[in-house]
Design a protein around this motif. Structure first.
Motif, PDB file in Angstrom:
ATOM      1  N   VAL A   1       0.841  -1.208   0.000  1.00 47.06           N
ATOM      2  CA  VAL A   1       0.000   0.000   0.000  1.00 47.06           C
ATOM      3  C   VAL A   1       0.872   1.253   0.000  1.00 47.06           C
ATOM      4  O   VAL A   1       0.668   2.172  -0.808  1.00 47.06           O
ATOM      5  CB  VAL A   1      -0.951  -0.008   1.219  1.00 47.06           C
ATOM      6  N   LEU A   2       1.877   1.293   0.888  1.00 45.32           N
ATOM      7  CA  LEU A   2       2.693   2.515   0.996  1.00 45.32           C
ATOM      8  C   LEU A   2       3.579   2.712  -0.231  1.00 45.32           C
ATOM      9  O   LEU A   2       3.809   3.840  -0.668  1.00 45.32           O
ATOM     10  CB  LEU A   2       3.548   2.476   2.256  1.00 45.32           C
ATOM     11  N   CYS A   3       4.076   1.616  -0.783  1.00 46.68           N
ATOM     12  CA  CYS A   3       4.939   1.727  -1.962  1.00 46.68           C
ATOM     13  C   CYS A   3       4.173   2.404  -3.108  1.00 46.68           C
ATOM     14  O   CYS A   3       4.674   3.351  -3.717  1.00 46.68           O
ATOM     15  CB  CYS A   3       5.412   0.340  -2.370  1.00 46.68           C
ATOM     16  N   ALA A   4       2.962   1.919  -3.388  1.00 48.69           N
ATOM     17  CA  ALA A   4       2.177   2.512  -4.481  1.00 48.69           C
ATOM     18  C   ALA A   4       1.759   3.938  -4.129  1.00 48.69           C
ATOM     19  O   ALA A   4       1.806   4.843  -4.963  1.00 48.69           O
ATOM     20  CB  ALA A   4       0.948   1.647  -4.777  1.00 48.69           C
ATOM     21  N   GLU A   5       1.374   4.133  -2.869  1.00 51.47           N
ATOM     22  CA  GLU A   5       0.940   5.473  -2.447  1.00 51.47           C
ATOM     23  C   GLU A   5       2.087   6.475  -2.574  1.00 51.47           C
ATOM     24  O   GLU A   5       1.866   7.660  -2.829  1.00 51.47           O
ATOM     25  CB  GLU A   5       0.454   5.399  -1.000  1.00 51.47           C
ATOM     26  N   SER A   6       3.321   5.985  -2.422  1.00 49.16           N
ATOM     27  CA  SER A   6       4.484   6.892  -2.486  1.00 49.16           C
ATOM     28  C   SER A   6       4.662   7.483  -3.880  1.00 49.16           C
ATOM     29  O   SER A   6       5.426   8.434  -4.065  1.00 49.16           O
ATOM     30  CB  SER A   6       5.763   6.154  -2.064  1.00 49.16           C
ATOM     31  N   LEU A   7       3.965   6.917  -4.869  1.00 41.95           N
ATOM     32  CA  LEU A   7       4.028   7.461  -6.233  1.00 41.95           C
ATOM     33  C   LEU A   7       3.195   8.730  -6.367  1.00 41.95           C
ATOM     34  O   LEU A   7       3.353   9.473  -7.330  1.00 41.95           O
ATOM     35  CB  LEU A   7       3.512   6.426  -7.232  1.00 41.95           C
ATOM     36  N   THR A   8       2.302   8.973  -5.411  1.00 40.11           N
ATOM     37  CA  THR A   8       1.425  10.154  -5.513  1.00 40.11           C
ATOM     38  C   THR A   8       2.196  11.418  -5.115  1.00 40.11           C
ATOM     39  O   THR A   8       3.271  11.350  -4.508  1.00 40.11           O
ATOM     40  CB  THR A   8       0.161   9.992  -4.633  1.00 40.11           C
ATOM     41  N   GLU A   9       1.616  12.551  -5.477  1.00 39.43           N
ATOM     42  CA  GLU A   9       2.308  13.841  -5.321  1.00 39.43           C
ATOM     43  C   GLU A   9       2.720  14.135  -3.881  1.00 39.43           C
ATOM     44  O   GLU A   9       1.923  13.998  -2.955  1.00 39.43           O
ATOM     45  CB  GLU A   9       1.378  14.977  -5.786  1.00 39.43           C
ATOM     46  N   ASP A  10       3.952  14.587  -3.711  1.00 42.50           N
ATOM     47  CA  ASP A  10       4.448  15.069  -2.415  1.00 42.50           C
ATOM     48  C   ASP A  10       4.306  14.039  -1.297  1.00 42.50           C
ATOM     49  O   ASP A  10       4.032  14.398  -0.148  1.00 42.50           O
ATOM     50  CB  ASP A  10       3.692  16.348  -1.993  1.00 42.50           C
ATOM     51  N   HIS A  11       4.471  12.773  -1.622  1.00 39.92           N
ATOM     52  CA  HIS A  11       4.354  11.752  -0.578  1.00 39.92           C
ATOM     53  C   HIS A  11       5.689  11.652   0.177  1.00 39.92           C
ATOM     54  O   HIS A  11       6.744  11.569  -0.455  1.00 39.92           O
ATOM     55  CB  HIS A  11       3.996  10.405  -1.204  1.00 39.92           C
ATOM     56  N   PRO A  12       5.651  11.640   1.515  1.00 41.55           N
ATOM     57  CA  PRO A  12       6.897  11.636   2.284  1.00 41.55           C
ATOM     58  C   PRO A  12       7.683  10.327   2.173  1.00 41.55           C
ATOM     59  O   PRO A  12       8.842  10.270   2.600  1.00 41.55           O
ATOM     60  CB  PRO A  12       6.435  11.879   3.727  1.00 41.55           C
ATOM     61  N   GLY A  13       7.080   9.271   1.622  1.00 44.01           N
ATOM     62  CA  GLY A  13       7.799   8.008   1.486  1.00 44.01           C
ATOM     63  C   GLY A  13       8.504   7.849   0.144  1.00 44.01           C
ATOM     64  O   GLY A  13       9.177   6.841  -0.093  1.00 44.01           O
ATOM     65  N   LYS A  14       8.386   8.847  -0.727  1.00 43.44           N
ATOM     66  CA  LYS A  14       8.886   8.710  -2.100  1.00 43.44           C
ATOM     67  C   LYS A  14      10.387   8.383  -2.145  1.00 43.44           C
ATOM     68  O   LYS A  14      10.811   7.420  -2.793  1.00 43.44           O
ATOM     69  CB  LYS A  14       8.598   9.995  -2.879  1.00 43.44           C
ATOM     70  N   ALA A  15      11.194   9.164  -1.447  1.00 39.86           N
ATOM     71  CA  ALA A  15      12.648   8.951  -1.500  1.00 39.86           C
ATOM     72  C   ALA A  15      13.010   7.587  -0.923  1.00 39.86           C
ATOM     73  O   ALA A  15      13.878   6.883  -1.455  1.00 39.86           O
ATOM     74  CB  ALA A  15      13.374  10.063  -0.736  1.00 39.86           C
ATOM     75  N   TYR A  16      12.334   7.202   0.163  1.00 38.80           N
ATOM     76  CA  TYR A  16      12.610   5.904   0.778  1.00 38.80           C
ATOM     77  C   TYR A  16      12.443   4.784  -0.244  1.00 38.80           C
ATOM     78  O   TYR A  16      13.324   3.938  -0.398  1.00 38.80           O
ATOM     79  CB  TYR A  16      11.676   5.674   1.970  1.00 38.80           C
ATOM     80  N   PHE A  17      11.305   4.774  -0.932  1.00 41.89           N
ATOM     81  CA  PHE A  17      11.037   3.670  -1.854  1.00 41.89           C
ATOM     82  C   PHE A  17      11.923   3.742  -3.097  1.00 41.89           C
ATOM     83  O   PHE A  17      12.444   2.729  -3.558  1.00 41.89           O
ATOM     84  CB  PHE A  17       9.552   3.629  -2.235  1.00 41.89           C
ATOM     85  N   THR A  18      12.112   4.946  -3.636  1.00 47.94           N
ATOM     86  CA  THR A  18      12.946   5.072  -4.832  1.00 47.94           C
ATOM     87  C   THR A  18      14.365   4.581  -4.532  1.00 47.94           C
ATOM     88  O   THR A  18      14.947   3.808  -5.303  1.00 47.94           O
ATOM     89  CB  THR A  18      12.975   6.537  -5.300  1.00 47.94           C
ATOM     90  N   ASP A  19      14.924   5.008  -3.396  1.00 40.36           N
ATOM     91  CA  ASP A  19      16.268   4.577  -3.010  1.00 40.36           C
ATOM     92  C   ASP A  19      16.322   3.073  -2.768  1.00 40.36           C
ATOM     93  O   ASP A  19      17.265   2.389  -3.169  1.00 40.36           O
ATOM     94  CB  ASP A  19      16.727   5.306  -1.732  1.00 40.36           C
TER      95      ASP A  19
END
Lengths: 209, 209
Positions: free
Chosen positions: B121-139
């Protein structure tokens, strides 16, 4: 939006204006849900995008969940049209096209990142409690697995499925590769070759004709 | 929560109580975000679960996004511990264990559906705008692809990677299969054999030793 991928145009009639309005709402909702998810995107955001009040919007879609289902139907017609036709409508003896159709669809998907993002975000979000998209996604995956398993069984009958490959598991795995690689591509499009990874997998399981 | 998977216990000291409190908050947030997503889960839900006020909770985690990152760190320590050790710490000559470690981890994951749901859930949600988990998942994905590509290159040097398989693309594909099959398993656990699908894929690309 006014025409379907198969070239049919929207019906004309006394409700044409209302229909166009509905379509513009669904298009706006598609953008809002792709950018913020279903839970994060608000009806007000959608209403703002089409320049109407939230009350007027609710005249067309009485609830946010009904709007979600309309977005998912739109998503299917735009993104899944090609592969659905390729998978279901191929005359016997043309199974080669299944592999080609998957690759074609993957290449097409690279041109519509917003559609892929919407799908990825909503699919995962539908796993959360009481999500209105749950039945849509669960049913869709079940149908897709059955459809791909049929294609792989047909290939097996022609001796074109690698020995030891189970058609049902290969169907689930093909869908998994596709979904998973889309997620990585959305994060790092410059590093990920979606169609290439799908081609690699299919080359491993399907023998040349 | 009090002990890490490698058997170390939490440090004792004057801040032990505060530390336990933090851990119980992170555990509660893990459950709330898994059930409702980051955007759908509220700090109030988390506070209610641990029986404290939202104000007290903010003493430990000044923002929801900081709590999210703590949850992701917890998730890594619980779910990714085994595979990380298997992938990074294997002595040369024991590459066979890479395949076995993936399967072991997949079987372990079947016992912790809440952890898998949170991740998906969080991985996909991190694709949305300005999500605070984006860098975590991309890295995380970048590191994981590099780590797996190294394993596949090592296998290739031993002549154990099937001819024509590209290590970097196989790495991305293995992660894709894993992520994608988890999504299907969460929707229909009775129909999906996660470890079986991963084993099938690895059997296709890795030749017997």
């Amino acid at each position: 939006m006014g025409s379907n991928p198969d070239g049919k145009t929207a019906k004309r009639g006394p409700y044409a204006k209302s229909r166009l309005r509905r379509e513009s709402i669904v298009t706006a909702a598609h953008q809002v849900f792709a950018a913020h998810g279903y839970r994060g995107g608000s009806l007000q955001d959608v209403a703002d995008k089409v320049g109407m009040s939230q009350t007027s919007l609710l005249h067309y879609f009485p609830s946010k969940s009904e709007l979600l289902l309309a977005v998912l139907v739109l998503r299917d017609s735009v993104a899944a049209g090609e592969i659905a036709r390729a998978s279901d409508g191929i005359p016997a003896g043309l199974e080669e096209s299944f592999v080609d159709a998957v690759i074609r669809q993957a290449r097409f998907n690279e041109t519509v990142p917003g559609v892929i993002e919407l799908y990825t975000v909503l699919c995962a979000e539908s796993l959360t409690e009481d999500h209105p998209g749950k039945a849509y996604f669960t049913d869709r995956y079940q149908r897709l697995r059955e459809s791909y398993a049929r294609r792989f069984r047909a290939l097996a009958e022609e001796g074109r499925l690698r020995e030891g490959v189970d058609p049902a598991r290969a169907a689930a795995t093909l869908i998994a590769v596709w979904d998973g690689i889309q997620t990585q591509w959305l994060m790092a499009p410059e590093n990920i070759d979606m169609a290439g990874c799908l081609r690699d997998y299919l080359d491993l399981v399907v023998l040349p004709g």
